[in-house]
Scaffold this motif. Structure first.
Motif, PDB file in Angstrom:
ATOM      1  N   LYS A 112      42.562  34.443  29.947  1.00 43.79           N
ATOM      2  CA  LYS A 112      41.571  34.059  30.657  1.00 43.79           C
ATOM      3  C   LYS A 112      42.256  34.254  32.531  1.00 43.79           C
ATOM      4  CE  LYS A 112      38.102  36.178  28.422  1.00 43.79           C
ATOM      5  NZ  LYS A 112      36.744  36.607  28.409  1.00 43.79           N
ATOM      6  N   LEU A 113      42.110  34.530  33.871  1.00 49.17           N
ATOM      7  CA  LEU A 113      42.446  34.063  34.769  1.00 49.17           C
ATOM      8  C   LEU A 113      41.127  34.330  35.600  1.00 49.17           C
ATOM      9  CD1 LEU A 113      44.708  32.490  37.664  1.00 49.17           C
ATOM     10  CD2 LEU A 113      44.672  35.391  37.759  1.00 49.17           C
ATOM     11  N   VAL A 114      41.066  32.729  36.105  1.00 51.17           N
ATOM     12  CA  VAL A 114      39.790  32.795  37.108  1.00 51.17           C
ATOM     13  C   VAL A 114      39.990  32.087  38.011  1.00 51.17           C
ATOM     14  CG1 VAL A 114      37.024  31.348  37.531  1.00 51.17           C
ATOM     15  CG2 VAL A 114      38.137  32.347  34.870  1.00 51.17           C
ATOM     16  N   VAL A 115      39.958  33.202  39.292  1.00 49.69           N
ATOM     17  CA  VAL A 115      40.378  32.616  41.244  1.00 49.69           C
ATOM     18  C   VAL A 115      39.174  32.858  41.539  1.00 49.69           C
ATOM     19  CG1 VAL A 115      42.353  33.264  40.576  1.00 49.69           C
ATOM     20  CG2 VAL A 115      40.632  34.846  41.136  1.00 49.69           C
ATOM     21  N   GLU A 116      39.455  32.061  43.125  1.00 43.42           N
ATOM     22  CA  GLU A 116      37.709  31.949  43.790  1.00 43.42           C
ATOM     23  C   GLU A 116      37.160  33.768  43.772  1.00 43.42           C
ATOM     24  OE1 GLU A 116      38.055  29.583  47.303  1.00 43.42           O
ATOM     25  OE2 GLU A 116      39.527  28.637  46.662  1.00 43.42           O
ATOM     26  N   ALA A 117      38.799  34.838  44.000  1.00 49.41           N
ATOM     27  CA  ALA A 117      38.169  35.582  44.057  1.00 49.41           C
ATOM     28  C   ALA A 117      39.082  36.623  44.333  1.00 49.41           C
ATOM     29  CB  ALA A 117      37.780  35.262  46.135  1.00 49.41           C
ATOM     30  N   ASP A 118      38.989  38.181  43.717  1.00 44.51           N
ATOM     31  CA  ASP A 118      40.108  38.543  43.252  1.00 44.51           C
ATOM     32  C   ASP A 118      40.375  39.307  43.860  1.00 44.51           C
ATOM     33  OD1 ASP A 118      42.229  40.390  42.214  1.00 44.51           O
ATOM     34  OD2 ASP A 118      40.697  40.688  40.438  1.00 44.51           O
ATOM     35  N   ILE A 119      42.150  39.315  45.084  1.00 47.72           N
ATOM     36  CA  ILE A 119      42.378  39.716  46.141  1.00 47.72           C
ATOM     37  C   ILE A 119      42.320  41.543  46.443  1.00 47.72           C
ATOM     38  CG2 ILE A 119      42.518  37.753  47.843  1.00 47.72           C
ATOM     39  CD1 ILE A 119      45.946  37.973  46.499  1.00 47.72           C
TER      40      ILE A 119
ATOM     41  N   LEU B  53      43.374  33.715  64.095  1.00 47.62           N
ATOM     42  CA  LEU B  53      44.370  32.925  64.681  1.00 47.62           C
ATOM     43  C   LEU B  53      44.972  32.112  63.956  1.00 47.62           C
ATOM     44  CD1 LEU B  53      42.651  31.522  67.259  1.00 47.62           C
ATOM     45  CD2 LEU B  53      43.934  33.223  67.929  1.00 47.62           C
ATOM     46  N   SER B  54      44.474  30.874  62.657  1.00 47.03           N
ATOM     47  CA  SER B  54      45.366  30.371  61.929  1.00 47.03           C
ATOM     48  C   SER B  54      46.454  31.224  61.155  1.00 47.03           C
ATOM     49  CB  SER B  54      44.317  29.316  60.835  1.00 47.03           C
ATOM     50  OG  SER B  54      43.031  28.621  61.517  1.00 47.03           O
ATOM     51  N   LEU B  55      45.881  32.766  60.197  1.00 48.52           N
ATOM     52  CA  LEU B  55      47.116  32.681  60.156  1.00 48.52           C
ATOM     53  C   LEU B  55      47.909  33.789  60.361  1.00 48.52           C
ATOM     54  CD1 LEU B  55      44.509  35.341  57.710  1.00 48.52           C
ATOM     55  CD2 LEU B  55      46.385  33.717  57.132  1.00 48.52           C
ATOM     56  N   SER B  56      47.845  33.711  61.739  1.00 50.68           N
ATOM     57  CA  SER B  56      48.485  34.454  62.607  1.00 50.68           C
ATOM     58  C   SER B  56      50.143  33.456  63.312  1.00 50.68           C
ATOM     59  CB  SER B  56      48.485  34.806  64.274  1.00 50.68           C
ATOM     60  OG  SER B  56      47.254  36.234  63.517  1.00 50.68           O
ATOM     61  N   GLU B  57      49.259  31.934  63.600  1.00 45.82           N
ATOM     62  CA  GLU B  57      50.132  31.252  63.118  1.00 45.82           C
ATOM     63  C   GLU B  57      51.383  30.650  62.413  1.00 45.82           C
ATOM     64  OE1 GLU B  57      51.281  27.443  65.898  1.00 45.82           O
ATOM     65  OE2 GLU B  57      51.132  29.497  66.336  1.00 45.82           O
ATOM     66  N   PHE B  58      49.904  29.913  61.299  1.00 44.65           N
ATOM     67  CA  PHE B  58      51.042  30.699  60.037  1.00 44.65           C
ATOM     68  C   PHE B  58      52.410  31.169  59.783  1.00 44.65           C
ATOM     69  CE2 PHE B  58      46.646  29.176  57.835  1.00 44.65           C
ATOM     70  CZ  PHE B  58      46.637  27.695  58.961  1.00 44.65           C
ATOM     71  N   SER B  59      52.086  32.415  60.060  1.00 46.37           N
ATOM     72  CA  SER B  59      52.741  33.244  60.363  1.00 46.37           C
ATOM     73  C   SER B  59      54.227  33.694  61.413  1.00 46.37           C
ATOM     74  CB  SER B  59      51.960  35.155  60.155  1.00 46.37           C
ATOM     75  OG  SER B  59      53.176  36.222  59.651  1.00 46.37           O
ATOM     76  N   ARG B  60      53.893  33.096  61.677  1.00 46.99           N
ATOM     77  CA  ARG B  60      55.026  32.578  63.698  1.00 46.99           C
ATOM     78  C   ARG B  60      55.257  31.374  62.744  1.00 46.99           C
ATOM     79  NH1 ARG B  60      56.232  29.607  67.466  1.00 46.99           N
ATOM     80  NH2 ARG B  60      54.369  27.888  66.761  1.00 46.99           N
ATOM     81  N   LEU B  61      54.632  30.273  61.401  1.00 49.05           N
ATOM     82  CA  LEU B  61      56.056  29.230  61.147  1.00 49.05           C
ATOM     83  C   LEU B  61      56.541  29.880  59.468  1.00 49.05           C
ATOM     84  CD1 LEU B  61      53.315  26.263  61.679  1.00 49.05           C
ATOM     85  CD2 LEU B  61      55.078  26.731  63.685  1.00 49.05           C
ATOM     86  N   GLY B  62      56.400  31.039  59.681  1.00 47.98           N
ATOM     87  CA  GLY B  62      57.353  31.675  58.942  1.00 47.98           C
ATOM     88  C   GLY B  62      56.651  31.944  56.885  1.00 47.98           C
TER      89      GLY B  62
ATOM     90  N   ASP C 215      53.982  33.386  54.193  1.00 44.94           N
ATOM     91  CA  ASP C 215      53.740  35.018  54.056  1.00 44.94           C
ATOM     92  C   ASP C 215      52.512  34.957  53.714  1.00 44.94           C
ATOM     93  OD1 ASP C 215      53.107  37.489  53.739  1.00 44.94           O
ATOM     94  OD2 ASP C 215      55.049  37.725  52.957  1.00 44.94           O
ATOM     95  N   MET C 216      51.274  35.427  54.015  1.00 43.33           N
ATOM     96  CA  MET C 216      49.581  35.242  52.950  1.00 43.33           C
ATOM     97  C   MET C 216      49.998  35.402  51.592  1.00 43.33           C
ATOM     98  SD  MET C 216      46.872  37.528  55.476  1.00 43.33           S
ATOM     99  CE  MET C 216      46.344  36.873  53.671  1.00 43.33           C
ATOM    100  N   ASN C 217      50.554  36.871  51.426  1.00 43.68           N
ATOM    101  CA  ASN C 217      50.948  38.226  50.462  1.00 43.68           C
ATOM    102  C   ASN C 217      51.867  37.492  49.563  1.00 43.68           C
ATOM    103  OD1 ASN C 217      49.803  39.960  51.751  1.00 43.68           O
ATOM    104  ND2 ASN C 217      51.561  40.390  53.569  1.00 43.68           N
TER     105      ASN C 217
ATOM    106  N   ASP D 297      47.629  32.646  44.619  1.00 37.04           N
ATOM    107  CA  ASP D 297      46.636  33.409  43.769  1.00 37.04           C
ATOM    108  C   ASP D 297      47.060  34.533  43.537  1.00 37.04           C
ATOM    109  OD1 ASP D 297      46.448  33.990  46.511  1.00 37.04           O
ATOM    110  OD2 ASP D 297      44.566  33.810  46.991  1.00 37.04           O
ATOM    111  N   ALA D 298      47.636  35.247  44.729  1.00 39.50           N
ATOM    112  CA  ALA D 298      48.432  36.691  44.244  1.00 39.50           C
ATOM    113  C   ALA D 298      49.495  36.680  43.218  1.00 39.50           C
ATOM    114  CB  ALA D 298      49.495  36.991  45.841  1.00 39.50           C
ATOM    115  N   TYR D 299      50.167  35.363  43.265  1.00 42.06           N
ATOM    116  CA  TYR D 299      51.184  35.647  42.025  1.00 42.06           C
ATOM    117  C   TYR D 299      50.662  35.115  40.970  1.00 42.06           C
ATOM    118  CZ  TYR D 299      54.708  33.721  39.453  1.00 42.06           C
ATOM    119  OH  TYR D 299      55.823  33.739  38.288  1.00 42.06           O
ATOM    120  N   LEU D 300      49.581  34.549  40.843  1.00 47.15           N
ATOM    121  CA  LEU D 300      48.993  33.919  39.625  1.00 47.15           C
ATOM    122  C   LEU D 300      48.136  35.556  38.835  1.00 47.15           C
ATOM    123  CD1 LEU D 300      47.285  31.114  40.118  1.00 47.15           C
ATOM    124  CD2 LEU D 300      49.444  31.359  38.411  1.00 47.15           C
ATOM    125  N   ILE D 301      47.754  36.532  40.035  1.00 46.48           N
ATOM    126  CA  ILE D 301      46.953  37.726  39.463  1.00 46.48           C
ATOM    127  C   ILE D 301      47.433  38.991  39.118  1.00 46.48           C
ATOM    128  CG2 ILE D 301      45.615  39.481  40.358  1.00 46.48           C
ATOM    129  CD1 ILE D 301      44.355  37.583  42.443  1.00 46.48           C
TER     130      ILE D 301
END
Length: 239
Positions: free
Chosen positions: A14-21, A80-89, A91-93, A97-101
């Motif tokens: 089984k996989l256990v994550v903080e929260a199932d996105i 703000l943080s997510l937008s800046e991360f996106s600007r830096l290249g 991708d939260m997607n 965690d998304a890959y493991l799920i």
């Protein structure tokens, strides 16, 4: 070639994550947690000077101010943080965690949660007004400093090589001078560990192998999950 992480997941039951996105909250559940009921708005809950600094960052990130006015401070700080991360290249997607799920579900493995999206949102939404304001202000200060790229690069580099000491060093550097950083860590990080540990110990006591994935900041430092498990007598090995 399969990485050690992928091999470990493949061998787990089984996989256990903080929260199932993949299980987001319904809009009716989410709305009262992240926003104010009209006609209330963000500018009525934070100092005028801070709102003006926020407007400057929103303009830089090309986010309409009217889009964030209904949101609570902790939501805007995260945006703000997510937008800046996106600007830096980044991708939260494409997060780990998304890959493991996805990999677990493709292999028909159950996905369990240490917490849940609802629990996490309730925790942040339930923070005091002072803590929420500090969370937002710290996000603004980070953007104003112009050091976000260096900080993110430092975190990613430490994570990639598994250097927990470097990770802790980067975190301490980021938090230096930030408002109420210790109190925020107590709520948003360390305060969640006891409940996590209770579940993890339950998995360890069972016969099945569980692959547990959490954010890297939960693992490092004297109050991290690994040191807490070690203090409880578990053997910890890094591969």
């Amino acid at each position: 070639m399969i990485s050690p992480v992928e091999a470990a997941l493949d061998s787990a039951a089984k996989l256990v994550v903080e929260a199932d996105i993949d299980k987001p909250l319904a809009p009716a559940q989410m709305a009262p947690l992240i926003g104010y009921p009209p006609p209330d708005s963000l500018d009525k809950h934070i100092p005028k000077a801070l709102f003006e600094r926020l407007q400057a960052q929103l303009t830089r990130l090309k986010i309409p101010v009217e889009a964030v006015k209904p949101m609570k401070p902790f939501v805007v700080g995260g945006l703000l943080s997510l937008s800046e991360f996106s600007r830096l290249g980044y991708d939260m997607n494409l997060g780990v965690d998304a890959y493991l799920i996805t990999r677990a579900r493709d292999a028909s493995k159950p996905v369990l949660e240490l917490e849940s999206t609802e629990a996490q949102m309730k925790l942040m939404s339930g923070m005091s007004a002072d803590l929420q304001e500090a969370f937002l202000e710290n996000a603004i200060v980070t953007l104003e400093s112009g050091n976000t790229a260096d900080q993110v690069t430092g975190m990613v580099n430490a994570w990639q090589v598994g250097d927990t000491a470097l990770m802790q060093e980067v975190v301490q550097s980021v938090n230096k001078g930030m408002r109420l950083s210790s109190a925020l860590d107590d709520v948003l990080l360390h305060g969640r560990h006891e409940a996590m540990l209770k579940k993890i110990e339950g998995y360890l006591a069972g016969k099945e192998i569980h692959f547990v994935a959490v954010g890297s900041l939960h693992l490092v430092g004297p109050r991290g999950l690994l040191q807490s498990l070690k203090a409880r007598g578990y053997e910890i090995n890094q591969k």
